[in-house]
Design a protein around this motif. Structure first.
Motif, mmCIF file in Angstrom:
data_model
loop_
_atom_site.group_PDB
_atom_site.id
_atom_site.type_symbol
_atom_site.label_atom_id
_atom_site.label_comp_id
_atom_site.label_asym_id
_atom_site.label_seq_id
_atom_site.Cartn_x
_atom_site.Cartn_y
_atom_site.Cartn_z
ATOM 1 N N ASN A 80 6.138 -0.790 15.357
ATOM 2 C CA ASN A 80 7.823 -0.834 15.873
ATOM 3 C C ASN A 80 8.100 -1.825 16.926
ATOM 4 O O ASN A 80 8.739 -1.397 17.734
ATOM 5 N N GLU A 81 7.588 -2.845 16.727
ATOM 6 C CA GLU A 81 7.820 -3.855 17.964
ATOM 7 C C GLU A 81 9.386 -4.334 17.989
ATOM 8 O O GLU A 81 9.927 -4.602 16.924
ATOM 9 N N ALA A 82 9.842 -4.766 19.169
ATOM 10 C CA ALA A 82 11.293 -4.979 19.240
ATOM 11 C C ALA A 82 11.472 -6.424 18.683
ATOM 12 O O ALA A 82 12.487 -6.772 18.215
ATOM 13 N N ASP A 83 10.452 -7.316 18.639
ATOM 14 C CA ASP A 83 10.497 -8.500 18.229
ATOM 15 C C ASP A 83 9.626 -8.633 16.892
ATOM 16 O O ASP A 83 8.550 -8.903 17.079
ATOM 17 N N SER A 84 10.235 -8.612 15.895
ATOM 18 C CA SER A 84 9.590 -8.544 14.573
ATOM 19 C C SER A 84 8.745 -9.796 14.335
ATOM 20 O O SER A 84 8.188 -9.912 13.276
ATOM 21 N N SER A 85 9.342 -10.837 14.792
ATOM 22 C CA SER A 85 8.558 -12.296 14.444
ATOM 23 C C SER A 85 7.394 -12.296 14.689
ATOM 24 O O SER A 85 6.652 -13.031 14.199
ATOM 25 N N ILE A 86 6.803 -11.186 15.472
ATOM 26 C CA ILE A 86 5.357 -11.224 15.909
ATOM 27 C C ILE A 86 4.431 -10.919 14.238
ATOM 28 O O ILE A 86 3.450 -11.487 14.209
ATOM 29 N N TYR A 87 5.218 -10.208 13.442
ATOM 30 C CA TYR A 87 4.469 -9.785 12.216
ATOM 31 C C TYR A 87 4.557 -11.031 11.350
ATOM 32 O O TYR A 87 3.313 -11.396 10.683
ATOM 33 N N LEU A 88 5.377 -11.958 11.395
ATOM 34 C CA LEU A 88 5.459 -13.560 10.600
ATOM 35 C C LEU A 88 4.280 -13.959 11.142
ATOM 36 O O LEU A 88 3.698 -14.672 10.500
ATOM 37 N N GLU A 89 4.055 -14.192 12.751
ATOM 38 C CA GLU A 89 3.091 -14.890 13.039
ATOM 39 C C GLU A 89 1.711 -14.535 12.570
ATOM 40 O O GLU A 89 1.002 -15.534 12.289
ATOM 41 N N LEU A 90 1.542 -13.331 12.684
ATOM 42 C CA LEU A 90 0.254 -12.688 12.366
ATOM 43 C C LEU A 90 0.012 -12.965 10.667
ATOM 44 O O LEU A 90 -1.005 -13.299 10.349
ATOM 45 N N SER A 91 1.218 -12.873 10.094
ATOM 46 C CA SER A 91 1.059 -13.253 8.682
ATOM 47 C C SER A 91 0.618 -14.842 8.445
ATOM 48 O O SER A 91 -0.202 -15.104 7.519
ATOM 49 N N ASP A 92 1.193 -15.474 9.216
ATOM 50 C CA ASP A 92 0.910 -17.078 9.117
ATOM 51 C C ASP A 92 -0.612 -17.395 9.424
ATOM 52 O O ASP A 92 -1.195 -18.093 8.877
ATOM 53 N N LEU A 93 -0.995 -16.507 10.547
ATOM 54 C CA LEU A 93 -2.698 -16.609 10.964
ATOM 55 C C LEU A 93 -3.564 -16.111 9.691
ATOM 56 O O LEU A 93 -4.441 -16.824 9.640
ATOM 57 N N PHE A 94 -3.130 -15.165 8.916
ATOM 58 C CA PHE A 94 -3.659 -14.703 7.838
ATOM 59 C C PHE A 94 -3.713 -15.673 6.632
ATOM 60 O O PHE A 94 -4.692 -16.058 6.184
ATOM 61 N N GLU A 95 -2.550 -16.391 6.540
ATOM 62 C CA GLU A 95 -2.402 -17.354 5.403
ATOM 63 C C GLU A 95 -3.276 -18.585 6.079
ATOM 64 O O GLU A 95 -4.148 -19.340 5.083
ATOM 65 N N ASP A 96 -3.558 -18.988 6.979
ATOM 66 C CA ASP A 96 -4.420 -20.099 7.659
ATOM 67 C C ASP A 96 -5.742 -19.926 7.540
ATOM 68 O O ASP A 96 -6.585 -20.773 6.992
ATOM 69 N N ILE A 97 -6.174 -18.549 7.586
ATOM 70 C CA ILE A 97 -7.426 -18.269 7.563
ATOM 71 C C ILE A 97 -7.860 -18.420 6.097
ATOM 72 O O ILE A 97 -9.182 -18.838 5.772
ATOM 73 N N ALA A 98 -6.835 -17.984 5.276
ATOM 74 C CA ALA A 98 -7.334 -17.896 3.592
ATOM 75 C C ALA A 98 -7.470 -19.342 3.198
ATOM 76 O O ALA A 98 -8.278 -19.611 2.688
ATOM 77 N N THR A 99 -6.586 -20.208 3.783
ATOM 78 C CA THR A 99 -6.728 -21.920 3.439
ATOM 79 C C THR A 99 -7.908 -22.294 4.003
ATOM 80 O O THR A 99 -8.716 -22.906 3.209
ATOM 81 N N ALA A 100 -8.275 -21.870 5.282
ATOM 82 C CA ALA A 100 -9.377 -22.580 5.697
ATOM 83 C C ALA A 100 -10.796 -22.011 4.996
ATOM 84 O O ALA A 100 -11.769 -22.742 4.684
ATOM 85 N N ALA A 101 -10.729 -20.820 4.321
ATOM 86 C CA ALA A 101 -11.570 -20.072 3.856
ATOM 87 C C ALA A 101 -11.932 -20.898 2.413
ATOM 88 O O ALA A 101 -13.147 -21.112 1.995
ATOM 89 N N ARG A 102 -10.514 -21.225 1.759
ATOM 90 C CA ARG A 102 -10.650 -21.884 0.447
ATOM 91 C C ARG A 102 -11.391 -23.327 0.697
ATOM 92 O O ARG A 102 -12.214 -23.682 -0.130
ATOM 93 N N GLU A 103 -10.909 -23.829 1.653
ATOM 94 C CA GLU A 103 -11.499 -25.507 1.912
ATOM 95 C C GLU A 103 -12.638 -25.391 2.221
ATOM 96 O O GLU A 103 -13.543 -26.337 1.734
ATOM 97 N N GLY A 104 -13.296 -24.296 2.994
ATOM 98 C CA GLY A 104 -14.851 -24.152 3.476
ATOM 99 C C GLY A 104 -15.487 -24.041 2.034
ATOM 100 O O GLY A 104 -16.618 -24.446 1.973
ATOM 101 N N ALA A 105 -15.143 -23.005 1.127
ATOM 102 C CA ALA A 105 -15.724 -22.618 0.239
ATOM 103 C C ALA A 105 -15.834 -24.006 -0.897
ATOM 104 O O ALA A 105 -16.994 -24.329 -1.269
#
Length: 120
Positions: free
Chosen positions: A77-102
């Protein structure tokens, strides 16, 4: 088309042109040997590049994981919910790096057995 496939096609085209030329026997053998050496060098260069790319992606994933550790510090219940979007972007970046590494490590696997044997 991958860099590996492009190089293989280029080497095949050069080889075809050179073998169609009317060369004496000794010269033809030397040209074939030179093409084989070039093919081995190009394969080795691409293998080193693919391995370096895979390592870079691993390092990138590690750095992103450090940033993602912030997930342990936040609540639902964070007051600034944009933190969840930032974390979501990190997961996406990890997925992209994993695909490219594969893809980079898959390129290493695609090397032909003959080329692998010559490079060793």
């Amino acid at each position: 088309m991958s860099a590996l496939a492009e190089s293989a096609n280029l080497i095949a085209r050069i080889s075809n042109v050179l073998t169609e030329i009317d060369l004496n026997c000794e010269c033809r053998s030397r040209v074939r040997d030179a093409i084989a050496r070039f093919e081995t060098l190009e394969d080795t260069r691409q293998a080193h590049h693919a391995l370096a790319q895979a390592r870079n992606h691993r390092h990138r994933i590690g750095a992103l994981m450090v940033l993602l550790a912030e997930l342990d510090e936040i609540g639902w219940n964070e007051a600034d919910s944009s933190i969840y979007l930032e974390l979501s972007d990190l997961f996406e970046d990890i997925a992209t790096a994993a695909r490219e590494g594969a893809a980079a490590t898959r390129q290493l696997h695609r090397r032909t057995p003959l080329r692998r044997k010559r490079a060793e």
